[in-house]
Design a protein around this motif. Sequence first.
Motif, PDB file in Angstrom:
ATOM      1  N   LEU A 272      37.501  37.495  37.700  1.00  0.00           N
ATOM      2  CA  LEU A 272      38.117  36.267  37.204  1.00  0.00           C
ATOM      3  C   LEU A 272      37.092  35.140  37.143  1.00  0.00           C
ATOM      4  CD1 LEU A 272      41.451  36.417  39.228  1.00  0.00           C
ATOM      5  CD2 LEU A 272      41.157  36.872  36.784  1.00  0.00           C
ATOM      6  N   THR A 273      37.181  34.347  36.104  1.00  0.00           N
ATOM      7  CA  THR A 273      36.316  33.184  35.915  1.00  0.00           C
ATOM      8  C   THR A 273      37.173  32.026  35.409  1.00  0.00           C
ATOM      9  OG1 THR A 273      35.799  33.848  33.638  1.00  0.00           O
ATOM     10  CG2 THR A 273      34.273  34.580  35.374  1.00  0.00           C
ATOM     11  N   PRO A 274      36.690  30.781  35.506  1.00  0.00           N
ATOM     12  CA  PRO A 274      37.451  29.660  34.959  1.00  0.00           C
ATOM     13  C   PRO A 274      37.800  29.885  33.485  1.00  0.00           C
ATOM     14  CG  PRO A 274      35.674  28.844  36.334  1.00  0.00           C
ATOM     15  CD  PRO A 274      35.474  30.320  36.221  1.00  0.00           C
ATOM     16  N   GLY A 275      39.075  29.718  33.166  1.00  0.00           N
ATOM     17  CA  GLY A 275      39.551  29.948  31.800  1.00  0.00           C
ATOM     18  C   GLY A 275      40.277  31.262  31.634  1.00  0.00           C
ATOM     19  N   SER A 276      40.076  32.213  32.569  1.00  0.00           N
ATOM     20  CA  SER A 276      40.793  33.484  32.470  1.00  0.00           C
ATOM     21  C   SER A 276      42.198  33.337  33.040  1.00  0.00           C
ATOM     22  CB  SER A 276      40.028  34.593  33.197  1.00  0.00           C
ATOM     23  OG  SER A 276      39.781  34.245  34.549  1.00  0.00           O
ATOM     24  N   GLU A 277      43.011  34.353  32.882  1.00  0.00           N
ATOM     25  CA  GLU A 277      44.411  34.284  33.300  1.00  0.00           C
ATOM     26  C   GLU A 277      44.760  35.490  34.149  1.00  0.00           C
ATOM     27  OE1 GLU A 277      48.906  33.907  31.305  1.00  0.00           O
ATOM     28  OE2 GLU A 277      47.093  33.800  30.059  1.00  0.00           O
ATOM     29  N   LEU A 278      45.532  35.259  35.206  1.00  0.00           N
ATOM     30  CA  LEU A 278      45.960  36.344  36.079  1.00  0.00           C
ATOM     31  C   LEU A 278      46.882  37.298  35.327  1.00  0.00           C
ATOM     32  CD1 LEU A 278      46.834  34.408  39.383  1.00  0.00           C
ATOM     33  CD2 LEU A 278      44.655  35.451  38.733  1.00  0.00           C
ATOM     34  N   THR A 279      46.699  38.583  35.591  1.00  0.00           N
ATOM     35  CA  THR A 279      47.579  39.594  34.996  1.00  0.00           C
ATOM     36  C   THR A 279      48.384  40.341  36.057  1.00  0.00           C
ATOM     37  OG1 THR A 279      45.791  41.250  35.046  1.00  0.00           O
ATOM     38  CG2 THR A 279      46.019  39.938  33.038  1.00  0.00           C
ATOM     39  N   ASP A 280      48.008  40.197  37.319  1.00  0.00           N
ATOM     40  CA  ASP A 280      48.702  40.868  38.405  1.00  0.00           C
ATOM     41  C   ASP A 280      50.143  40.343  38.499  1.00  0.00           C
ATOM     42  OD1 ASP A 280      49.613  41.086  41.360  1.00  0.00           O
ATOM     43  OD2 ASP A 280      47.880  42.427  41.280  1.00  0.00           O
ATOM     44  N   ILE A 281      51.115  41.247  38.400  1.00  0.00           N
ATOM     45  CA  ILE A 281      52.523  40.856  38.410  1.00  0.00           C
ATOM     46  C   ILE A 281      52.897  40.232  39.750  1.00  0.00           C
ATOM     47  CG2 ILE A 281      54.900  41.641  38.147  1.00  0.00           C
ATOM     48  CD1 ILE A 281      53.259  41.689  35.606  1.00  0.00           C
ATOM     49  N   GLY A 282      52.361  40.778  40.843  1.00  0.00           N
ATOM     50  CA  GLY A 282      52.657  40.210  42.149  1.00  0.00           C
ATOM     51  C   GLY A 282      52.174  38.777  42.264  1.00  0.00           C
ATOM     52  N   ALA A 283      50.989  38.487  41.709  1.00  0.00           N
ATOM     53  CA  ALA A 283      50.464  37.124  41.739  1.00  0.00           C
ATOM     54  C   ALA A 283      51.351  36.192  40.921  1.00  0.00           C
ATOM     55  CB  ALA A 283      49.035  37.109  41.209  1.00  0.00           C
ATOM     56  N   LYS A 284      51.862  36.672  39.790  1.00  0.00           N
ATOM     57  CA  LYS A 284      52.773  35.854  38.982  1.00  0.00           C
ATOM     58  C   LYS A 284      54.065  35.564  39.756  1.00  0.00           C
ATOM     59  CE  LYS A 284      50.450  35.544  35.053  1.00  0.00           C
ATOM     60  NZ  LYS A 284      50.975  36.108  33.796  1.00  0.00           N
ATOM     61  N   ASP A 285      54.580  36.567  40.484  1.00  0.00           N
ATOM     62  CA  ASP A 285      55.779  36.356  41.300  1.00  0.00           C
ATOM     63  C   ASP A 285      55.512  35.346  42.414  1.00  0.00           C
ATOM     64  OD1 ASP A 285      57.186  38.155  39.761  1.00  0.00           O
ATOM     65  OD2 ASP A 285      56.895  39.846  41.125  1.00  0.00           O
TER      66      ASP A 285
ATOM     67  N   ARG B 233      45.226  42.367  42.343  1.00  0.00           N
ATOM     68  CA  ARG B 233      44.376  43.429  41.810  1.00  0.00           C
ATOM     69  C   ARG B 233      43.422  42.951  40.723  1.00  0.00           C
ATOM     70  NH1 ARG B 233      49.226  45.371  43.260  1.00  0.00           N
ATOM     71  NH2 ARG B 233      49.311  47.339  44.427  1.00  0.00           N
ATOM     72  N   ASP B 234      43.562  41.729  40.278  1.00  0.00           N
ATOM     73  CA  ASP B 234      42.674  41.219  39.231  1.00  0.00           C
ATOM     74  C   ASP B 234      41.245  41.113  39.745  1.00  0.00           C
ATOM     75  OD1 ASP B 234      44.569  40.913  37.188  1.00  0.00           O
ATOM     76  OD2 ASP B 234      45.257  39.027  38.044  1.00  0.00           O
ATOM     77  N   ARG B 235      40.285  41.473  38.888  1.00  0.00           N
ATOM     78  CA  ARG B 235      38.871  41.395  39.245  1.00  0.00           C
ATOM     79  C   ARG B 235      38.107  40.675  38.128  1.00  0.00           C
ATOM     80  NH1 ARG B 235      40.954  42.487  43.184  1.00  0.00           N
ATOM     81  NH2 ARG B 235      40.570  44.171  44.690  1.00  0.00           N
TER      82      ARG B 235
ATOM     83  N   ASN C 222      37.563  34.084  45.029  1.00  0.00           N
ATOM     84  CA  ASN C 222      36.779  34.093  43.789  1.00  0.00           C
ATOM     85  C   ASN C 222      36.061  35.411  43.547  1.00  0.00           C
ATOM     86  OD1 ASN C 222      34.742  34.042  45.648  1.00  0.00           O
ATOM     87  ND2 ASN C 222      33.737  32.199  44.882  1.00  0.00           N
ATOM     88  N   GLY C 223      36.359  36.430  44.335  1.00  0.00           N
ATOM     89  CA  GLY C 223      35.779  37.750  44.106  1.00  0.00           C
ATOM     90  C   GLY C 223      34.521  38.027  44.891  1.00  0.00           C
TER      91      GLY C 223
END
Length: 284
Positions: A192-205, A188-190, A154-155
Amino acid sequence: MIFSPKKKEEGNRYTRKKTIPRSPVYTMHAKAANQRSESMHKVGAILLLLVAVSGVAWVLLAGAGKVRQWLFVQNDMFIIENIEISSTGTLSAGHIREFGGIGEGQNLFSLDIAAVRKKLEDGPLIKSAEVQRQLPSTLAVSVRERMPLARIANGSDDGFFFSVDIDGHVLGLAGRRLAAVPIIKGLRDRGLTPGSELTDIGAKDALQVIGMCDGTPLGQVIRITTVDVSQPDYLDLSLENGVKVLLPRNTPRSKLEDLVMYLRESAGRINFIDLTLDRNVPAT
């Protein structure tokens, strides 16, 4: 006294009024003026007709609105007495009521169905919602919840994690019931809070890999505990049995099927498998 007819005729010729013919140019101007006048009259008549039609339409619409108010919005027959709620997850009916701002005593037709649906879908936990009127006094709400698939830090350094779904939406703090859910680290996303969306491509993979294993025969063999996405070229998986696996980014299903085969054939004799190569898979 006798007059000569010839002379009389000559006298009459001088006493007649002479008729002067009109100029052709004057005649053309007169016709053009008449045509312009007629055109202006026609345009004026059309404008008056349009104004009259618009006025009638406005009166009809205003009247229809009044009739709707009287027949539906102000009719006690359509007061909400029952709210039927169904969900694909664990959200309680009370939470769904609160998220949508709905309750008994409201009028079915004064309720903005689209606004209720938007309120529900704007929250971090609901993926889609359907809201329907069931006459005379029931409101039916059906929601499809976002299901937690993985955990991310959670950062902070407090040891707590956020849960995320297959689409990378952050749902909220992951409780104890999600202790067995795989952890994604190194993203690499920083902030983040409930409702936000991941943008890190590695996390999506990583979510794609976890999703292909979740609740499938693949997942019965590939039991993922963590996925490290810090490297730009591959995913670093740690499995429940202690085996470390390297997978290429945007992993195809065929790679996971190969991994199942290697794990079964090894019978626990290997602890490292590199599937980033197309041939000669290193395994130790």
